[in-house]
Design an enzyme around this catalytic site. Structure first.
Site, PDB file in Angstrom:
ATOM      1  N   ASP A  43      92.838  22.820  28.158  1.00 12.83           N
ATOM      2  CA  ASP A  43      93.504  24.073  27.810  1.00 12.83           C
ATOM      3  C   ASP A  43      95.017  23.951  27.653  1.00 12.83           C
ATOM      4  OD1 ASP A  43      91.329  25.817  27.533  1.00 12.83           O
ATOM      5  OD2 ASP A  43      91.077  25.928  29.704  1.00 12.83           O
ATOM      6  N   ASP A  99      85.748  27.270  22.493  1.00  6.28           N
ATOM      7  CA  ASP A  99      87.122  27.674  22.816  1.00  6.28           C
ATOM      8  C   ASP A  99      88.133  26.551  22.536  1.00  6.28           C
ATOM      9  OD1 ASP A  99      84.945  28.501  24.435  1.00  6.28           O
ATOM     10  OD2 ASP A  99      86.227  29.442  25.915  1.00  6.28           O
TER      11      ASP A  99
HETATM   12  N1  GLY Z   1      88.517  29.783  27.403  1.00  6.17           N
HETATM   13  C1  GLY Z   1      87.868  30.548  28.374  1.00  6.17           C
HETATM   14  C2  GLY Z   1      87.520  31.909  27.950  1.00  6.17           C
HETATM   15  O1  GLY Z   1      87.663  32.276  26.811  1.00  6.17           O
HETATM   16  O2  GLY Z   1      87.097  32.662  28.799  1.00  6.17           O
END
Ligand code: GLY
Length: 391
Positions: A114, A172
Protein backbone atom coordinates in the site's frame (compact mmCIF):
# COMPACT_ATOMS: atom_id res chain seq x y z
CA UNK A 1 -44.07 22.96 21.65
CA UNK A 2 -42.18 19.78 20.81
CA UNK A 3 -44.55 19.07 17.91
CA UNK A 4 -44.09 22.57 16.54
CA UNK A 5 -40.32 22.18 16.68
CA UNK A 6 -40.51 18.77 15.02
CA UNK A 7 -42.77 20.10 12.26
CA UNK A 8 -40.38 23.03 11.76
CA UNK A 9 -37.38 20.69 11.48
CA UNK A 10 -39.20 18.38 9.05
CA UNK A 11 -40.15 21.38 6.91
CA UNK A 12 -36.54 22.55 6.92
CA UNK A 13 -35.36 19.07 5.93
CA UNK A 14 -37.91 18.80 3.12
CA UNK A 15 -37.00 22.26 1.84
CA UNK A 16 -33.28 21.44 2.01
CA UNK A 17 -33.83 18.16 0.13
CA UNK A 18 -35.98 19.86 -2.50
CA UNK A 19 -33.42 22.59 -2.97
CA UNK A 20 -30.62 19.99 -3.27
CA UNK A 21 -32.59 18.28 -6.03
CA UNK A 22 -33.07 21.42 -8.06
CA UNK A 23 -29.78 23.18 -7.32
CA UNK A 24 -27.11 23.14 -10.00
CA UNK A 25 -24.18 20.81 -9.47
CA UNK A 26 -21.72 23.74 -9.41
CA UNK A 27 -23.44 25.16 -6.36
CA UNK A 28 -23.70 21.78 -4.66
CA UNK A 29 -20.00 21.11 -5.19
CA UNK A 30 -18.95 24.57 -3.91
CA UNK A 31 -21.11 24.03 -0.87
CA UNK A 32 -19.72 20.53 -0.22
CA UNK A 33 -16.16 21.81 -0.60
CA UNK A 34 -16.81 24.56 1.95
CA UNK A 35 -18.22 21.93 4.27
CA UNK A 36 -15.11 19.76 3.69
CA UNK A 37 -12.89 22.71 4.63
CA UNK A 38 -14.85 23.26 7.81
CA UNK A 39 -14.67 19.56 8.79
CA UNK A 40 -10.94 19.36 8.01
CA UNK A 41 -10.18 22.44 10.13
CA UNK A 42 -12.01 20.83 13.01
CA UNK A 43 -10.18 17.52 12.44
CA UNK A 44 -6.79 19.27 12.52
CA UNK A 45 -7.50 20.71 15.95
CA UNK A 46 -9.24 17.55 17.16
CA UNK A 47 -6.28 15.28 16.35
CA UNK A 48 -3.47 17.85 16.69
CA UNK A 49 -0.76 15.16 16.60
CA UNK A 50 0.97 14.37 13.32
CA UNK A 51 1.72 10.78 14.35
CA UNK A 52 -2.03 10.07 14.37
CA UNK A 53 -4.08 9.84 11.18
CA UNK A 54 -7.86 10.15 10.82
CA UNK A 55 -9.30 6.82 9.71
CA UNK A 56 -13.01 6.31 10.45
CA UNK A 57 -15.62 7.69 12.79
CA UNK A 58 -16.84 6.36 16.10
CA UNK A 59 -20.51 6.37 17.18
CA UNK A 60 -20.14 9.90 18.64
CA UNK A 61 -18.87 11.10 15.25
CA UNK A 62 -15.28 11.76 16.36
CA UNK A 63 -12.32 10.28 14.51
CA UNK A 64 -10.69 7.00 15.33
CA UNK A 65 -7.03 7.50 14.40
CA UNK A 66 -4.28 5.12 13.36
CA UNK A 67 -0.51 5.20 13.18
CA UNK A 68 1.38 5.99 9.97
CA UNK A 69 1.92 2.24 9.37
CA UNK A 70 -1.75 1.68 8.42
CA UNK A 71 -2.68 1.62 4.71
CA UNK A 72 -5.05 4.58 5.18
CA UNK A 73 -2.58 7.05 6.67
CA UNK A 74 -1.85 9.00 3.46
CA UNK A 75 -5.46 10.00 2.91
CA UNK A 76 -5.69 12.62 5.67
CA UNK A 77 -2.63 14.59 4.50
CA UNK A 78 -3.94 14.01 0.95
CA UNK A 79 -7.27 15.66 1.84
CA UNK A 80 -5.38 18.59 3.35
CA UNK A 81 -3.28 19.04 0.19
CA UNK A 82 -6.40 19.02 -1.98
CA UNK A 83 -8.09 21.54 0.29
CA UNK A 84 -5.03 23.76 0.09
CA UNK A 85 -5.10 23.45 -3.71
CA UNK A 86 -8.77 24.39 -3.61
CA UNK A 87 -8.49 27.36 -1.23
CA UNK A 88 -4.81 28.43 -1.36
CA UNK A 89 -5.24 28.82 2.39
CA UNK A 90 -1.85 28.50 4.17
CA UNK A 91 -3.61 26.79 7.08
CA UNK A 92 -4.17 23.68 4.96
CA UNK A 93 -0.65 23.78 3.53
CA UNK A 94 0.91 23.94 6.97
CA UNK A 95 -1.29 21.11 8.25
CA UNK A 96 -0.69 19.02 5.10
CA UNK A 97 3.07 19.40 5.56
CA UNK A 98 2.84 18.40 9.21
CA UNK A 99 0.94 15.17 8.56
CA UNK A 100 2.96 14.39 5.43
CA UNK A 101 6.20 14.60 7.39
CA UNK A 102 4.62 12.34 9.98
CA UNK A 103 4.70 9.58 7.35
CA UNK A 104 8.36 9.85 6.32
CA UNK A 105 9.39 6.51 7.74
CA UNK A 106 6.86 4.67 5.57
CA UNK A 107 9.06 5.02 2.47
CA UNK A 108 11.10 2.08 3.80
CA UNK A 109 8.19 -0.22 4.70
CA UNK A 110 8.75 -3.45 2.75
CA UNK A 111 5.86 -5.17 4.54
CA UNK A 112 3.03 -3.60 2.53
CA UNK A 113 1.84 -3.18 -1.05
CA UNK A 114 0.00 0.00 0.00
CA UNK A 115 2.94 2.35 -0.42
CA UNK A 116 1.20 3.97 -3.36
CA UNK A 117 -1.79 4.88 -1.22
CA UNK A 118 0.43 5.98 1.63
CA UNK A 119 3.19 7.91 -0.05
CA UNK A 120 1.60 9.09 -3.30
CA UNK A 121 -1.49 10.57 -1.64
CA UNK A 122 0.63 12.45 0.92
CA UNK A 123 4.09 13.20 -0.52
CA UNK A 124 2.83 12.81 -4.11
CA UNK A 125 0.18 15.50 -3.75
CA UNK A 126 2.62 17.72 -1.86
CA UNK A 127 5.16 17.36 -4.67
CA UNK A 128 2.53 18.00 -7.34
CA UNK A 129 1.75 21.36 -5.73
CA UNK A 130 5.25 22.28 -4.48
CA UNK A 131 8.01 20.26 -6.19
CA UNK A 132 11.02 19.78 -3.91
CA UNK A 133 14.00 17.44 -3.82
CA UNK A 134 13.05 16.42 -0.30
CA UNK A 135 9.63 15.09 -1.33
CA UNK A 136 10.87 13.56 -4.58
CA UNK A 137 13.51 11.56 -2.71
CA UNK A 138 10.85 10.06 -0.45
CA UNK A 139 8.59 9.17 -3.40
CA UNK A 140 11.41 7.52 -5.36
CA UNK A 141 12.55 5.58 -2.32
CA UNK A 142 8.98 4.37 -1.69
CA UNK A 143 8.72 3.16 -5.31
CA UNK A 144 12.00 1.31 -4.93
CA UNK A 145 10.76 -0.26 -1.69
CA UNK A 146 7.47 -1.33 -3.31
CA UNK A 147 9.30 -2.91 -6.25
CA UNK A 148 10.88 -5.43 -3.86
CA UNK A 149 7.47 -7.10 -3.55
CA UNK A 150 7.38 -7.97 -7.27
CA UNK A 151 7.77 -11.61 -8.25
CA UNK A 152 8.64 -12.08 -11.96
CA UNK A 153 7.29 -15.66 -12.04
CA UNK A 154 3.86 -14.48 -10.90
CA UNK A 155 4.15 -11.17 -12.75
CA UNK A 156 2.61 -9.26 -9.84
CA UNK A 157 3.42 -7.34 -6.70
CA UNK A 158 2.47 -9.36 -3.62
CA UNK A 159 -0.34 -7.78 -1.63
CA UNK A 160 -0.33 -9.27 1.84
CA UNK A 161 2.07 -11.23 4.02
CA UNK A 162 1.07 -13.91 6.52
CA UNK A 163 -2.47 -14.58 5.34
CA UNK A 164 -4.19 -17.76 4.21
CA UNK A 165 -2.81 -17.36 0.67
CA UNK A 166 0.88 -17.99 -0.05
CA UNK A 167 0.98 -15.23 -2.69
CA UNK A 168 -2.18 -13.07 -2.59
CA UNK A 169 -2.81 -10.29 -5.10
CA UNK A 170 -5.84 -8.07 -4.57
CA UNK A 171 -7.52 -5.84 -7.13
CA UNK A 172 -6.86 -2.82 -4.85
CA UNK A 173 -3.17 -3.23 -5.66
CA UNK A 174 -3.73 -1.61 -9.08
CA UNK A 175 -3.89 1.72 -7.23
CA UNK A 176 -0.28 1.43 -6.08
CA UNK A 177 0.99 1.40 -9.67
CA UNK A 178 0.67 5.19 -9.87
CA UNK A 179 3.67 5.49 -7.57
CA UNK A 180 5.72 3.21 -9.85
CA UNK A 181 4.74 4.82 -13.16
CA UNK A 182 5.28 8.34 -11.84
CA UNK A 183 8.65 7.46 -10.35
CA UNK A 184 9.89 5.86 -13.59
CA UNK A 185 9.07 9.14 -15.37
CA UNK A 186 10.64 11.34 -12.71
CA UNK A 187 14.15 10.08 -12.14
CA UNK A 188 13.48 6.55 -10.83
CA UNK A 189 14.55 3.29 -12.48
CA UNK A 190 12.84 2.35 -15.76
CA UNK A 191 12.28 -1.08 -14.24
CA UNK A 192 9.55 0.45 -12.08
CA UNK A 193 7.48 1.08 -15.22
CA UNK A 194 8.11 -2.48 -16.46
CA UNK A 195 6.90 -3.85 -13.13
CA UNK A 196 3.79 -1.66 -13.30
CA UNK A 197 2.97 -2.83 -16.83
CA UNK A 198 3.56 -6.49 -16.00
CA UNK A 199 1.38 -6.26 -12.88
CA UNK A 200 -1.42 -4.62 -14.89
CA UNK A 201 -1.16 -7.24 -17.67
CA UNK A 202 -1.31 -10.13 -15.22
CA UNK A 203 -4.24 -8.55 -13.36
CA UNK A 204 -6.05 -7.85 -16.63
CA UNK A 205 -5.66 -11.50 -17.64
CA UNK A 206 -6.59 -13.18 -14.35
CA UNK A 207 -8.66 -10.86 -12.19
CA UNK A 208 -11.76 -10.34 -14.37
CA UNK A 209 -14.86 -12.34 -15.24
CA UNK A 210 -16.16 -12.21 -18.81
CA UNK A 211 -18.78 -9.59 -17.79
CA UNK A 212 -16.10 -7.09 -16.65
CA UNK A 213 -16.57 -7.62 -12.91
CA UNK A 214 -13.47 -8.14 -10.81
CA UNK A 215 -12.49 -10.76 -8.26
CA UNK A 216 -11.05 -9.42 -5.05
CA UNK A 217 -8.21 -11.78 -4.04
CA UNK A 218 -6.24 -14.14 -6.26
CA UNK A 219 -3.91 -16.71 -4.73
CA UNK A 220 -0.95 -17.46 -7.01
CA UNK A 221 1.45 -20.38 -7.24
CA UNK A 222 4.95 -18.92 -7.09
CA UNK A 223 6.53 -21.91 -8.81
CA UNK A 224 4.79 -21.37 -12.15
CA UNK A 225 2.61 -18.24 -11.77
CA UNK A 226 -0.73 -20.05 -12.13
CA UNK A 227 -3.81 -18.91 -10.24
CA UNK A 228 -4.67 -21.38 -7.46
CA UNK A 229 -7.82 -19.71 -6.10
CA UNK A 230 -10.10 -16.76 -6.72
CA UNK A 231 -11.62 -15.51 -3.44
CA UNK A 232 -12.99 -12.50 -1.69
CA UNK A 233 -11.89 -10.99 1.59
CA UNK A 234 -14.13 -7.93 1.95
CA UNK A 235 -16.94 -8.89 -0.40
CA UNK A 236 -20.04 -11.00 0.21
CA UNK A 237 -18.87 -14.13 -1.63
CA UNK A 238 -16.06 -15.30 -3.90
CA UNK A 239 -18.32 -14.93 -6.94
CA UNK A 240 -20.00 -11.68 -5.86
CA UNK A 241 -18.76 -8.21 -6.76
CA UNK A 242 -17.34 -6.18 -3.90
CA UNK A 243 -18.21 -2.59 -4.83
CA UNK A 244 -14.98 -0.94 -3.73
CA UNK A 245 -12.93 -3.63 -5.47
CA UNK A 246 -14.74 -2.86 -8.71
CA UNK A 247 -14.08 0.85 -8.11
CA UNK A 248 -10.35 0.17 -7.59
CA UNK A 249 -10.36 -1.72 -10.88
CA UNK A 250 -11.88 1.21 -12.78
CA UNK A 251 -9.55 3.75 -11.21
CA UNK A 252 -6.45 1.54 -11.39
CA UNK A 253 -6.76 0.69 -15.08
CA UNK A 254 -7.63 4.30 -15.94
CA UNK A 255 -4.45 5.54 -14.32
CA UNK A 256 -2.48 2.75 -15.98
CA UNK A 257 -3.75 3.98 -19.35
CA UNK A 258 -2.76 7.55 -18.40
CA UNK A 259 0.88 6.45 -18.10
CA UNK A 260 1.06 3.79 -20.83
CA UNK A 261 -1.41 4.85 -23.56
CA UNK A 262 -1.97 1.12 -24.04
CA UNK A 263 -5.50 0.61 -25.37
CA UNK A 264 -5.84 -2.79 -23.66
CA UNK A 265 -5.77 -1.05 -20.29
CA UNK A 266 -8.28 1.56 -21.43
CA UNK A 267 -10.65 -1.18 -22.57
CA UNK A 268 -10.26 -2.97 -19.25
CA UNK A 269 -11.13 0.22 -17.37
CA UNK A 270 -14.14 0.76 -19.64
CA UNK A 271 -15.42 -2.79 -19.22
CA UNK A 272 -15.08 -2.52 -15.44
CA UNK A 273 -16.85 0.87 -15.51
CA UNK A 274 -19.66 -0.43 -17.73
CA UNK A 275 -20.29 -3.26 -15.30
CA UNK A 276 -20.30 -0.90 -12.30
CA UNK A 277 -22.58 1.66 -13.97
CA UNK A 278 -24.94 -1.05 -15.15
CA UNK A 279 -25.44 -2.20 -11.55
CA UNK A 280 -25.92 1.12 -9.77
CA UNK A 281 -29.10 1.75 -7.80
CA UNK A 282 -31.24 4.76 -8.68
CA UNK A 283 -29.29 7.25 -6.51
CA UNK A 284 -25.97 6.06 -8.03
CA UNK A 285 -24.37 5.11 -4.71
CA UNK A 286 -23.68 1.36 -4.67
CA UNK A 287 -24.41 -1.12 -1.95
CA UNK A 288 -21.21 -2.38 -0.31
CA UNK A 289 -21.39 -5.50 -2.49
CA UNK A 290 -23.26 -5.41 -5.78
CA UNK A 291 -24.71 -8.85 -4.97
CA UNK A 292 -25.25 -8.38 -1.23
CA UNK A 293 -28.11 -10.71 -0.30
CA UNK A 294 -30.48 -8.30 1.48
CA UNK A 295 -30.49 -5.45 -1.03
CA UNK A 296 -32.19 -2.92 -0.61
CA UNK A 297 -31.66 -3.42 3.13
CA UNK A 298 -27.87 -3.41 2.91
CA UNK A 299 -25.45 -0.57 3.71
CA UNK A 300 -24.27 1.67 0.89
CA UNK A 301 -20.60 2.37 0.37
CA UNK A 302 -19.86 6.01 -0.45
CA UNK A 303 -16.17 5.20 -0.83
CA UNK A 304 -16.89 3.03 -3.89
CA UNK A 305 -19.07 5.83 -5.26
CA UNK A 306 -16.44 8.54 -4.70
CA UNK A 307 -13.55 6.48 -6.13
CA UNK A 308 -15.64 5.70 -9.21
CA UNK A 309 -16.83 9.28 -9.74
CA UNK A 310 -13.25 10.50 -9.66
CA UNK A 311 -12.11 7.73 -12.02
CA UNK A 312 -14.96 8.36 -14.45
CA UNK A 313 -14.04 12.04 -14.82
CA UNK A 314 -10.62 10.90 -16.00
CA UNK A 315 -11.87 7.92 -18.03
CA UNK A 316 -14.30 10.15 -19.93
CA UNK A 317 -11.34 12.23 -21.17
CA UNK A 318 -9.69 9.16 -22.75
CA UNK A 319 -12.88 7.70 -24.24
CA UNK A 320 -13.31 8.40 -27.95
CA UNK A 321 -16.88 7.17 -28.52
CA UNK A 322 -19.07 10.22 -27.92
CA UNK A 323 -22.05 8.38 -26.32
CA UNK A 324 -19.71 6.39 -24.04
CA UNK A 325 -17.80 9.53 -23.05
CA UNK A 326 -21.08 11.32 -22.24
CA UNK A 327 -22.24 8.27 -20.28
CA UNK A 328 -19.12 8.26 -18.06
CA UNK A 329 -19.29 12.00 -17.49
CA UNK A 330 -23.02 11.89 -16.81
CA UNK A 331 -22.65 9.08 -14.27
CA UNK A 332 -19.76 10.82 -12.52
CA UNK A 333 -21.92 13.93 -12.16
CA UNK A 334 -24.90 11.95 -10.92
CA UNK A 335 -22.74 10.27 -8.28
CA UNK A 336 -21.38 13.65 -7.18
CA UNK A 337 -24.85 15.10 -6.99
CA UNK A 338 -25.92 12.31 -4.64
CA UNK A 339 -22.80 12.57 -2.52
CA UNK A 340 -23.23 16.34 -2.18
CA UNK A 341 -26.69 15.82 -0.68
CA UNK A 342 -28.42 14.12 2.25
CA UNK A 343 -28.11 11.41 3.43
CA UNK A 344 -24.51 11.11 2.18
CA UNK A 345 -23.05 14.54 2.92
CA UNK A 346 -22.38 14.49 6.65
CA UNK A 347 -23.62 18.05 7.15
CA UNK A 348 -26.09 18.27 10.02
CA UNK A 349 -24.99 14.92 11.49
CA UNK A 350 -22.58 14.22 14.32
CA UNK A 351 -19.83 12.96 11.97
CA UNK A 352 -16.57 14.90 11.92
CA UNK A 353 -15.98 13.68 8.36
CA UNK A 354 -17.35 14.89 5.01
CA UNK A 355 -19.32 11.83 3.93
CA UNK A 356 -21.46 9.35 5.82
CA UNK A 357 -22.32 5.75 4.91
CA UNK A 358 -19.06 4.02 4.01
CA UNK A 359 -18.18 0.39 4.64
CA UNK A 360 -14.70 -0.87 5.48
CA UNK A 361 -15.26 -4.61 5.81
CA UNK A 362 -18.76 -6.01 6.21
CA UNK A 363 -17.63 -9.66 6.58
CA UNK A 364 -15.36 -8.59 9.46
CA UNK A 365 -18.12 -6.31 10.85
CA UNK A 366 -15.49 -3.59 10.88
CA UNK A 367 -16.28 0.04 9.96
CA UNK A 368 -19.80 -0.70 8.72
CA UNK A 369 -21.89 2.34 7.79
CA UNK A 370 -19.54 4.94 9.21
CA UNK A 371 -17.46 7.79 7.78
CA UNK A 372 -14.09 6.68 6.37
CA UNK A 373 -11.19 8.92 5.39
CA UNK A 374 -10.60 7.44 1.92
CA UNK A 375 -14.20 8.17 0.95
CA UNK A 376 -13.56 11.83 1.83
CA UNK A 377 -10.26 11.82 -0.06
CA UNK A 378 -11.71 10.56 -3.36
CA UNK A 379 -14.81 12.73 -2.93
CA UNK A 380 -12.70 15.89 -2.60
CA UNK A 381 -10.52 14.75 -5.51
CA UNK A 382 -13.63 14.09 -7.64
CA UNK A 383 -15.05 17.53 -6.83
CA UNK A 384 -11.78 19.19 -7.85
CA UNK A 385 -11.75 17.15 -11.06
CA UNK A 386 -15.33 18.27 -11.70
CA UNK A 387 -14.38 21.92 -11.19
CA UNK A 388 -11.50 21.55 -13.65
CA UNK A 389 -13.67 20.11 -16.43
CA UNK A 390 -13.26 22.01 -19.66
CA UNK A 391 -10.44 24.16 -18.19
N1 GLY B 1 -7.42 -1.58 0.20
C1 GLY B 1 -8.28 -1.98 1.23
C2 GLY B 1 -9.68 -1.56 1.06
O1 GLY B 1 -10.07 -1.04 0.04
O2 GLY B 1 -10.43 -1.75 1.99
Amino acid sequence: MRHVLLAFLITLFVLASASAQTQGLDALVSHALKFAQQQARQTVSEINDSTKFARSTMPDGSWKTTAAQEWTSGFFPGCLWYLHENTKDPFFKQAAKRWTTGMAQEQFDTGTHDLGFKIFDSYGNGYRLYPSDEYKKVILQAAQTLSKRFNPIVGCIKSWDNRRWAYPVIIDNMMNLELLFWSAENGGSKRLREIGIKHAETTMKNHFRPDGSAYHVLGYDTTDGTVIVRNTHQGYADESVWARGQAWAIYGFTLTYRFTHDKRFLQTAQRAADYFIGHLPSDHVPYWDIMAPEIPNEPRDVSAAAITASALFELSKYTESKPKKAGYLGTAKKILRSLCSAPYLAEGTNSHAVLNHAVGSKPAQSEVDVSIIYADYYFIQAMLRYQKLGK
